[in-house]
Design a protein around this motif. Structure first.
Motif, PDB file in Angstrom:
ATOM      1  N   GLU A  32      22.296  -6.286 -24.355  1.00 13.46           N
ATOM      2  CA  GLU A  32      22.713  -5.200 -23.468  1.00 13.46           C
ATOM      3  C   GLU A  32      22.453  -5.502 -21.994  1.00 13.46           C
ATOM      4  N   GLY A  33      21.723  -6.579 -21.701  1.00 15.56           N
ATOM      5  CA  GLY A  33      21.444  -6.928 -20.314  1.00 15.56           C
ATOM      6  C   GLY A  33      22.729  -7.258 -19.558  1.00 15.56           C
ATOM      7  N   GLU A  34      22.880  -6.703 -18.367  1.00 15.33           N
ATOM      8  CA  GLU A  34      24.101  -6.940 -17.594  1.00 15.33           C
ATOM      9  C   GLU A  34      24.046  -8.248 -16.813  1.00 15.33           C
ATOM     10  N   VAL A  35      22.832  -8.731 -16.526  1.00 16.84           N
ATOM     11  CA  VAL A  35      22.676  -9.997 -15.808  1.00 16.84           C
ATOM     12  C   VAL A  35      21.582 -10.813 -16.489  1.00 16.84           C
ATOM     13  N   VAL A  36      21.898 -12.059 -16.858  1.00 21.19           N
ATOM     14  CA  VAL A  36      20.898 -12.966 -17.421  1.00 21.19           C
ATOM     15  C   VAL A  36      20.975 -14.279 -16.648  1.00 21.19           C
ATOM     16  N   THR A  37      19.859 -14.646 -16.025  1.00 16.32           N
ATOM     17  CA  THR A  37      19.804 -15.850 -15.199  1.00 16.32           C
ATOM     18  C   THR A  37      18.750 -16.794 -15.754  1.00 16.32           C
ATOM     19  N   VAL A  38      19.061 -18.086 -15.789  1.00 16.36           N
ATOM     20  CA  VAL A  38      18.095 -19.081 -16.225  1.00 16.36           C
ATOM     21  C   VAL A  38      17.656 -19.895 -15.013  1.00 16.36           C
ATOM     22  N   TYR A  39      16.337 -20.088 -14.886  1.00 12.89           N
ATOM     23  CA  TYR A  39      15.752 -20.876 -13.804  1.00 12.89           C
ATOM     24  C   TYR A  39      15.130 -22.127 -14.415  1.00 12.89           C
ATOM     25  N   ALA A  40      15.551 -23.300 -13.933  1.00 13.80           N
ATOM     26  CA  ALA A  40      15.032 -24.559 -14.462  1.00 13.80           C
ATOM     27  C   ALA A  40      15.128 -25.637 -13.392  1.00 13.80           C
ATOM     28  N   ALA A  41      14.042 -26.400 -13.238  1.00 14.88           N
ATOM     29  CA  ALA A  41      14.008 -27.534 -12.308  1.00 14.88           C
ATOM     30  C   ALA A  41      14.445 -27.136 -10.901  1.00 14.88           C
ATOM     31  N   GLY A  42      14.000 -25.978 -10.454  1.00 11.97           N
ATOM     32  CA  GLY A  42      14.301 -25.546  -9.098  1.00 11.97           C
ATOM     33  C   GLY A  42      15.709 -25.028  -8.885  1.00 11.97           C
ATOM     34  N   ARG A  43      16.464 -24.875  -9.943  1.00 12.07           N
ATOM     35  CA  ARG A  43      17.835 -24.381  -9.834  1.00 12.07           C
ATOM     36  C   ARG A  43      18.009 -23.160 -10.729  1.00 12.07           C
ATOM     37  N   SER A  44      19.037 -22.370 -10.446  1.00  9.36           N
ATOM     38  CA  SER A  44      19.297 -21.183 -11.257  1.00  9.36           C
ATOM     39  C   SER A  44      20.797 -21.029 -11.482  1.00  9.36           C
ATOM     40  N   ARG A  45      21.133 -20.398 -12.586  1.00 16.15           N
ATOM     41  CA  ARG A  45      22.532 -20.113 -12.903  1.00 16.15           C
ATOM     42  C   ARG A  45      22.578 -19.005 -13.942  1.00 16.15           C
ATOM     43  N   SER A  46      23.714 -18.374 -14.060  1.00 13.08           N
ATOM     44  CA  SER A  46      23.906 -17.351 -15.084  1.00 13.08           C
ATOM     45  C   SER A  46      24.253 -18.017 -16.410  1.00 13.08           C
ATOM     46  N   LEU A  47      23.799 -17.433 -17.494  1.00 15.58           N
ATOM     47  CA  LEU A  47      24.150 -17.956 -18.805  1.00 15.58           C
ATOM     48  C   LEU A  47      25.602 -17.634 -19.127  1.00 15.58           C
ATOM     49  N   THR A  48      26.251 -18.533 -19.817  1.00 15.67           N
ATOM     50  CA  THR A  48      27.615 -18.275 -20.269  1.00 15.67           C
ATOM     51  C   THR A  48      27.581 -17.316 -21.455  1.00 15.67           C
ATOM     52  N   ALA A  49      28.726 -16.760 -21.791  1.00 14.59           N
ATOM     53  CA  ALA A  49      28.809 -15.844 -22.930  1.00 14.59           C
ATOM     54  C   ALA A  49      28.386 -16.541 -24.220  1.00 14.59           C
ATOM     55  N   ARG A  50      28.757 -17.800 -24.367  1.00 13.31           N
ATOM     56  CA  ARG A  50      28.383 -18.557 -25.569  1.00 13.31           C
ATOM     57  C   ARG A  50      26.875 -18.777 -25.622  1.00 13.31           C
ATOM     58  N   GLU A  51      26.284 -19.100 -24.475  1.00 15.03           N
ATOM     59  CA  GLU A  51      24.833 -19.307 -24.423  1.00 15.03           C
ATOM     60  C   GLU A  51      24.084 -18.009 -24.724  1.00 15.03           C
ATOM     61  N   ARG A  52      24.585 -16.918 -24.210  1.00 14.74           N
ATOM     62  CA  ARG A  52      23.932 -15.635 -24.448  1.00 14.74           C
ATOM     63  C   ARG A  52      23.959 -15.269 -25.929  1.00 14.74           C
ATOM     64  N   GLU A  53      25.066 -15.523 -26.578  1.00  9.32           N
ATOM     65  CA  GLU A  53      25.163 -15.227 -28.005  1.00  9.32           C
ATOM     66  C   GLU A  53      24.192 -16.094 -28.801  1.00  9.32           C
ATOM     67  N   ASP A  54      24.028 -17.342 -28.365  1.00 10.36           N
ATOM     68  CA  ASP A  54      23.104 -18.250 -29.041  1.00 10.36           C
ATOM     69  C   ASP A  54      21.656 -17.792 -28.857  1.00 10.36           C
ATOM     70  N   VAL A  55      21.305 -17.373 -27.637  1.00  5.41           N
ATOM     71  CA  VAL A  55      19.939 -16.894 -27.375  1.00  5.41           C
ATOM     72  C   VAL A  55      19.669 -15.616 -28.169  1.00  5.41           C
TER      73      VAL A  55
END
Length: 258
Positions: free
Chosen positions: A152-175
């Motif tokens: 239900e989260g409207e925004v999901v961001t991943v932070y890794a190695a000093g960089r950030s990006r939004s998860l894709t729909a496929r990644e979100r379903e996997d998580v």
């Protein structure tokens, strides 16, 4: 029948009657009869049967642990005796309903202030409200609940190695799938060993329930992802509690490059 025999039987009858009277006073006299519904209600008020919580960001949850329900009830009863004027207007993070065996229902709301059964019991955060909020949030630690919140989260961001990006729909379903399959960890020695064995920097998942509430703590959840476990923290938990679950939440190595 001789007069002496009659006198003897009469005396024995008197002694028997006195014995019954004494028995009634010493045994039956100890029984207390509830003489009205008020006393019945007073005794049943200590028997909570159901606690339902509603978090404005994380949804509804029923507390099923009887011991935990009793602990929360004890805290609410302590606050029930307090009258604290008028609570300031504001958005409640939690609302809830507590039901008792006799049919009595308590309602409450908790944010920066707290009301209980329509009365203000805390105009500002206190030790008791902080403890209550932490206990309420404990009800939202189950993997299935976390998976639903993540979806239900409207925004999901991943932070890794000093960089950030939004998860894709496929990644979100996997998580979401991996969250539902995770196992809660309550052995802190096991947690410590798993953390010691982890290599590299952990990745952070930041979950924002509502896109238009960026700076609202009650709207945010952080998930710190290690190789074989991850930790979850609700950002509005004033005690800073963190809980751990076993499972590989994000792909690693070659799996992450697919």
């Amino acid at each position: 029948m001789k007069a002496s025999t009659i006198a003897y039987l009469f005396l024995m009858g008197i002694l028997f009657a006195l014995g019954l009277l004494l028995l009634q006073q010493t045994v039956f006299g100890r029984l207390h009869v509830l003489d009205g519904p008020k006393r019945l209600n007073a005794s049943d008020d200590s028997l909570p049967t159901e606690l339902t919580l509603r978090h404005r960001a994380w949804g509804e949850q029923t507390v099923e642990d009887g011991t935990e329900v009793q602990r929360i009830t004890t805290l609410l009863k302590q606050m029930k005796t307090v009258t604290n004027g008028t609570c300031p207007a504001g958005t409640a993070t939690f609302t809830g309903t507590l039901r008792f065996l006799n049919g009595t229902t308590w309602t409450f709301s908790l944010g920066e202030s707290m009301t209980l059964n329509g009365k203000c019991v805390a105009q500002r955060p206190s030790t008791q409200t902080t403890t209550l909020k932490a206990r309420f949030l404990n009800a939202y630690h189950e993997p299935e609940q976390l998976a639903r919140q993540f979806a239900e989260g409207e925004v999901v961001t991943v932070y890794a190695a000093g960089r950030s990006r939004s998860l894709t729909a496929r990644e979100r379903e996997d998580v979401k799938r991996r969250l539902a399959q995770a196992e809660p960890m309550t052995d802190y020695e096991e947690v410590g060993q798993a953390l010691d064995a982890s290599q590299g920097q952990p990745r952070i998942l930041k979950l924002q329930r509502y896109k238009n509430e960026q700076n609202t703590r009650a709207n945010l959840m952080n998930i710190t992802v290690y190789e074989t476990l991850f930790s979850v923290q609700y950002m509005d938990d004033d005690n800073g509690n963190t809980f751990y679950l076993k499972g590989q939440l994000l792909p690693t190595g070659k799996e992450a490059d697919r």
